[in-house]
Each structure stands twice: as C-alpha cells, then as structure tokens.
Design a protein around this motif. Structure first.
Motif, mmCIF file in Angstrom:
data_model
loop_
_atom_site.group_PDB
_atom_site.id
_atom_site.type_symbol
_atom_site.label_atom_id
_atom_site.label_comp_id
_atom_site.label_asym_id
_atom_site.label_seq_id
_atom_site.Cartn_x
_atom_site.Cartn_y
_atom_site.Cartn_z
ATOM 1 N N LEU A 241 72.223 55.947 55.025
ATOM 2 C CA LEU A 241 72.313 55.047 56.173
ATOM 3 C C LEU A 241 72.650 55.804 57.453
ATOM 4 N N GLN B 77 69.490 57.656 58.623
ATOM 5 C CA GLN B 77 68.514 56.737 59.199
ATOM 6 C C GLN B 77 68.977 56.222 60.555
ATOM 7 N N THR B 78 70.250 55.955 60.684
ATOM 8 C CA THR B 78 70.786 55.475 61.957
ATOM 9 C C THR B 78 70.659 56.543 63.032
ATOM 10 N N ARG C 269 64.670 47.428 61.467
ATOM 11 C CA ARG C 269 65.168 48.442 60.537
ATOM 12 C C ARG C 269 66.687 48.421 60.456
ATOM 13 N N LEU D 276 68.933 47.975 57.221
ATOM 14 C CA LEU D 276 69.959 48.951 56.842
ATOM 15 C C LEU D 276 71.335 48.303 56.730
#
Length: 134
Positions: A27, A30-31, A92, A96
C-alpha cells in the motif's frame, strides 16, 4: 508457564509480520507511486503552452486572440486528461483504502484467534497443574 508466554509472544510477532507488513508495504509503494503521478500531473498543468504566432500582415491583437484560443483549447484538453487521471487515482486510492481496512480487520481477527488459543493453553496448563497436585 513462562516458556509458553514466550511462544505466544513469538507467535504474535510472527502473525503480525507475516500478515500485515507485506500488505502495508504494498500500500505504501502504491500510494507513493500515485503521489508521484499527481505531482507530475500538477506540474504539467502549471506549464504554459506557448504558441508561435508570428504571421506577417496580421495585427498583434488578432495574433494574441488566436494564440489565446489555441492555448485555451490545448489547456482544456490537458485539463480534461488530467481530470480523468485524477479520477482514476482517486478510484485507486479508494480501492487501496478498502484493501487496507480489510487487512486490518483480518489482522484483528487473527490476533483474537491467537489470544483465544493462548487463553485455552493457559487454562489447560492450570488444569494440568491442579490435576498433578491432587
């Protein structure tokens, strides 16, 4: 009883690291990627579109109006594209966030199961000690 407490603590640590940490690392990555995309989109939005409008015989006022129209059209298309990208990034982020909540819930559930097992072992040990005394 002390060795079992160590084992229970070790199980907690193992459970915590093996279940939650990989999800959280994913996470975070991706963030960070999404933040980079947003920053790039914002910097692109802030850049001015420059159009060369030097045509002989046309007044500077007409050239300025033509340049403004071309720049507005280009900016509008860029803005639309950026808005679509921002919407995708927001979607997204929602996904997430849902995954993170799910991982946290699973983590809590596993902790509760582990605590229940530990309590059962403690109760069994107490019973065994009572049985040995009698």
């Amino acid at each position: 009883m002390l060795p079992q407490q160590c084992n229970a603590n070790q199980l907690k640590e193992l459970c915590n690291s093996s279940v939650l940490i990989p999800h959280l690392n994913n996470l975070v990555q991706q963030t960070m990627f999404q933040q980079d995309l947003i920053m790039n989109l914002l910097s692109n939005l802030q850049q001015n579109v420059k159009v060369d409008g030097t045509q002989p015989g046309i007044s500077s006022q007409v050239r300025t109006m033509e340049n403004d129209t071309v720049a507005d059209t280009a900016n509008s298309e860029k803005e639309r594209s950026l808005l679509v990208n921002i919407s995708e990034l927001q979607s997204r982020m929602i996904t997430l966030t849902d995954e993170l909540i799910s991982a946290k819930l699973k983590h809590v559930q596993l902790q509760q199961e582990l605590n229940a097992l530990y309590c059962r072992e403690e109760i069994e040990d107490i019973r065994d000690e009572d049985n040995e005394k009698t």
